[in-house]
Design a protein around this motif. Structure first.
Motif, PDB file in Angstrom:
ATOM      1  N   GLN A 227       0.848  -1.183   0.000  1.00  0.00           N
ATOM      2  CA  GLN A 227       0.000   0.000   0.000  1.00  0.00           C
ATOM      3  C   GLN A 227       0.881   1.230   0.000  1.00  0.00           C
ATOM      4  OE1 GLN A 227      -2.969   0.139   3.104  1.00  0.00           O
ATOM      5  NE2 GLN A 227      -4.197   1.598   1.942  1.00  0.00           N
ATOM      6  N   ALA A 228       0.827   1.940  -1.097  1.00  0.00           N
ATOM      7  CA  ALA A 228       1.583   3.184  -1.204  1.00  0.00           C
ATOM      8  C   ALA A 228       0.795   4.319  -0.548  1.00  0.00           C
ATOM      9  CB  ALA A 228       1.837   3.502  -2.680  1.00  0.00           C
ATOM     10  N   PRO A 229       1.471   5.367  -0.147  1.00  0.00           N
ATOM     11  CA  PRO A 229       0.763   6.495   0.483  1.00  0.00           C
ATOM     12  C   PRO A 229      -0.352   7.031  -0.397  1.00  0.00           C
ATOM     13  CG  PRO A 229       3.130   6.745   0.726  1.00  0.00           C
ATOM     14  CD  PRO A 229       2.923   5.570  -0.182  1.00  0.00           C
ATOM     15  N   GLY A 230      -1.546   7.131   0.162  1.00  0.00           N
ATOM     16  CA  GLY A 230      -2.681   7.671  -0.560  1.00  0.00           C
ATOM     17  C   GLY A 230      -3.304   6.746  -1.583  1.00  0.00           C
ATOM     18  N   LYS A 231      -2.856   5.500  -1.600  1.00  0.00           N
ATOM     19  CA  LYS A 231      -3.381   4.550  -2.597  1.00  0.00           C
ATOM     20  C   LYS A 231      -3.972   3.327  -1.906  1.00  0.00           C
ATOM     21  CE  LYS A 231      -0.342   5.857  -6.402  1.00  0.00           C
ATOM     22  NZ  LYS A 231       0.563   5.357  -7.474  1.00  0.00           N
ATOM     23  N   GLN A 232      -4.732   2.569  -2.679  1.00  0.00           N
ATOM     24  CA  GLN A 232      -5.312   1.343  -2.154  1.00  0.00           C
ATOM     25  C   GLN A 232      -4.268   0.238  -2.106  1.00  0.00           C
ATOM     26  OE1 GLN A 232      -8.770   0.514  -4.620  1.00  0.00           O
ATOM     27  NE2 GLN A 232     -10.102   1.470  -3.120  1.00  0.00           N
ATOM     28  N   ARG A 233      -4.508  -0.711  -1.227  1.00  0.00           N
ATOM     29  CA  ARG A 233      -3.631  -1.869  -1.148  1.00  0.00           C
ATOM     30  C   ARG A 233      -3.765  -2.674  -2.435  1.00  0.00           C
ATOM     31  NH1 ARG A 233      -3.722  -5.213   4.417  1.00  0.00           N
ATOM     32  NH2 ARG A 233      -3.571  -3.032   5.088  1.00  0.00           N
ATOM     33  N   GLU A 234      -2.624  -3.132  -2.958  1.00  0.00           N
ATOM     34  CA  GLU A 234      -2.644  -3.894  -4.208  1.00  0.00           C
ATOM     35  C   GLU A 234      -1.832  -5.172  -4.069  1.00  0.00           C
ATOM     36  OE1 GLU A 234      -0.661  -1.921  -7.446  1.00  0.00           O
ATOM     37  OE2 GLU A 234       1.098  -1.417  -6.238  1.00  0.00           O
ATOM     38  N   LEU A 235      -2.225  -6.171  -4.846  1.00  0.00           N
ATOM     39  CA  LEU A 235      -1.500  -7.435  -4.863  1.00  0.00           C
ATOM     40  C   LEU A 235      -0.206  -7.257  -5.648  1.00  0.00           C
ATOM     41  CD1 LEU A 235      -1.367 -10.497  -4.278  1.00  0.00           C
ATOM     42  CD2 LEU A 235      -2.582 -10.830  -6.445  1.00  0.00           C
ATOM     43  N   VAL A 236       0.901  -7.667  -5.058  1.00  0.00           N
ATOM     44  CA  VAL A 236       2.206  -7.575  -5.708  1.00  0.00           C
ATOM     45  C   VAL A 236       2.610  -8.918  -6.297  1.00  0.00           C
ATOM     46  CG1 VAL A 236       4.664  -7.147  -5.319  1.00  0.00           C
ATOM     47  CG2 VAL A 236       2.955  -5.713  -4.192  1.00  0.00           C
ATOM     48  N   ALA A 237       2.469  -9.969  -5.493  1.00  0.00           N
ATOM     49  CA  ALA A 237       2.891 -11.296  -5.937  1.00  0.00           C
ATOM     50  C   ALA A 237       2.108 -12.346  -5.174  1.00  0.00           C
ATOM     51  CB  ALA A 237       4.389 -11.485  -5.721  1.00  0.00           C
ATOM     52  N   ARG A 238       1.917 -13.466  -5.843  1.00  0.00           N
ATOM     53  CA  ARG A 238       1.146 -14.548  -5.259  1.00  0.00           C
ATOM     54  C   ARG A 238       1.840 -15.851  -5.595  1.00  0.00           C
ATOM     55  NH1 ARG A 238      -3.003 -17.824  -7.257  1.00  0.00           N
ATOM     56  NH2 ARG A 238      -4.689 -18.375  -5.797  1.00  0.00           N
ATOM     57  N   ILE A 239       1.765 -16.816  -4.669  1.00  0.00           N
ATOM     58  CA  ILE A 239       2.356 -18.124  -4.910  1.00  0.00           C
ATOM     59  C   ILE A 239       1.429 -19.186  -4.344  1.00  0.00           C
ATOM     60  CG2 ILE A 239       3.702 -18.062  -2.763  1.00  0.00           C
ATOM     61  CD1 ILE A 239       5.938 -19.565  -4.321  1.00  0.00           C
ATOM     62  N   THR A 240       1.361 -20.324  -5.016  1.00  0.00           N
ATOM     63  CA  THR A 240       0.601 -21.448  -4.510  1.00  0.00           C
ATOM     64  C   THR A 240       1.554 -22.476  -3.906  1.00  0.00           C
ATOM     65  OG1 THR A 240       0.674 -22.768  -6.522  1.00  0.00           O
ATOM     66  CG2 THR A 240      -1.054 -21.094  -6.365  1.00  0.00           C
ATOM     67  N   SER A 241       0.992 -23.417  -3.166  1.00  0.00           N
ATOM     68  CA  SER A 241       1.815 -24.460  -2.574  1.00  0.00           C
ATOM     69  C   SER A 241       2.466 -25.329  -3.641  1.00  0.00           C
ATOM     70  CB  SER A 241       0.975 -25.323  -1.638  1.00  0.00           C
ATOM     71  OG  SER A 241      -0.140 -25.850  -2.326  1.00  0.00           O
TER      72      SER A 241
ATOM     73  N   GLU B  67       8.582   4.206  -7.074  1.00  0.00           N
ATOM     74  CA  GLU B  67       7.168   3.840  -7.046  1.00  0.00           C
ATOM     75  C   GLU B  67       6.904   2.519  -6.337  1.00  0.00           C
ATOM     76  OE1 GLU B  67       9.001   4.758  -9.700  1.00  0.00           O
ATOM     77  OE2 GLU B  67       8.432   3.609 -11.509  1.00  0.00           O
ATOM     78  N   ASP B  68       7.961   1.822  -5.934  1.00  0.00           N
ATOM     79  CA  ASP B  68       7.799   0.607  -5.122  1.00  0.00           C
ATOM     80  C   ASP B  68       7.641   0.942  -3.641  1.00  0.00           C
ATOM     81  OD1 ASP B  68      10.274  -0.937  -7.203  1.00  0.00           O
ATOM     82  OD2 ASP B  68       8.099  -1.241  -7.274  1.00  0.00           O
ATOM     83  N   THR B  69       7.783   2.189  -3.308  1.00  0.00           N
ATOM     84  CA  THR B  69       7.649   2.612  -1.910  1.00  0.00           C
ATOM     85  C   THR B  69       6.257   2.322  -1.376  1.00  0.00           C
ATOM     86  OG1 THR B  69       9.319   4.354  -2.077  1.00  0.00           O
ATOM     87  CG2 THR B  69       7.624   4.643  -0.395  1.00  0.00           C
ATOM     88  N   GLY B  70       6.218   1.802  -0.158  1.00  0.00           N
ATOM     89  CA  GLY B  70       4.945   1.509   0.463  1.00  0.00           C
ATOM     90  C   GLY B  70       5.117   0.550   1.628  1.00  0.00           C
ATOM     91  N   VAL B  71       4.013   0.237   2.260  1.00  0.00           N
ATOM     92  CA  VAL B  71       4.005  -0.776   3.314  1.00  0.00           C
ATOM     93  C   VAL B  71       3.647  -2.113   2.664  1.00  0.00           C
ATOM     94  CG1 VAL B  71       3.026  -1.520   5.489  1.00  0.00           C
ATOM     95  CG2 VAL B  71       3.334   0.920   5.037  1.00  0.00           C
ATOM     96  N   TYR B  72       4.484  -3.091   2.901  1.00  0.00           N
ATOM     97  CA  TYR B  72       4.301  -4.419   2.310  1.00  0.00           C
ATOM     98  C   TYR B  72       3.731  -5.358   3.361  1.00  0.00           C
ATOM     99  CZ  TYR B  72       6.708  -3.064  -1.927  1.00  0.00           C
ATOM    100  OH  TYR B  72       7.036  -2.464  -3.122  1.00  0.00           O
ATOM    101  N   TYR B  73       2.670  -6.050   2.970  1.00  0.00           N
ATOM    102  CA  TYR B  73       1.962  -6.951   3.860  1.00  0.00           C
ATOM    103  C   TYR B  73       1.975  -8.367   3.294  1.00  0.00           C
ATOM    104  CZ  TYR B  73      -0.199  -2.597   5.542  1.00  0.00           C
ATOM    105  OH  TYR B  73      -0.437  -1.334   6.035  1.00  0.00           O
ATOM    106  N   CYS B  74       2.100  -9.356   4.159  1.00  0.00           N
ATOM    107  CA  CYS B  74       1.889 -10.726   3.709  1.00  0.00           C
ATOM    108  C   CYS B  74       0.473 -11.133   4.072  1.00  0.00           C
ATOM    109  CB  CYS B  74       2.928 -11.685   4.281  1.00  0.00           C
ATOM    110  SG  CYS B  74       2.979 -11.823   6.050  1.00  0.00           S
TER     111      CYS B  74
END
Length: 116
Positions: A39-53, A88-95
């Motif tokens: 989630q970048a400042p002032g923006k919505q949270r977005e999916l960056v990467a996804r992995i399956t088992s 532009e990669d700046t933001g809070v990263y969540y798992c």
């Protein structure tokens, strides 16, 4: 209840690299799918990467070729290797780990700041 704890964020110059980790309180990354959001400042949270088992990965177009998502062999930790970082990669990263319909776990996030 599962706790997810992210680490590895920080301040880096453009072009640099960081590796984020997400530690789970139990082995939940060995089944299903999981991912990293930001989630970048002032923006919505977005999916960056996804992995399956099974090892299938998906990436946002903006990070393809630069970021790599992975998990350890024990299902306890998920990683996000980030290369060639841009401001532009700046933001809070969540798992994130969905476990059932309507139930998912989130970490508290780790801040990544990329300076130009």
């Amino acid at each position: 209840q599962v706790q997810l704890v992210e680490s590895g964020g920080g301040l880096v110059q453009a072009g640099g690299s960081l590796k984020l980790s997400c530690a789970a309180s139990r082995s939940i990354f060995s089944i299903g799918a999981m991912g990293w959001y930001r989630q970048a400042p002032g923006k919505q949270r977005e999916l960056v990467a996804r992995i399956t088992s099974g090892g299938t990965t998906n990436y946002a177009d903006s990070v393809k070729g630069r970021f790599t998502i992975s998990t350890d062999n024990f299902g306890n930790t998920m990683y996000l290797r980030m290369n060639s970082l841009k401001p532009e990669d700046t933001g809070v990263y969540y798992c994130n780990k969905p476990v059932a319909y309507g139930l998912e776990y989130w970490g508290k996030g780790t801040l990544v700041t990329v300076s130009s």
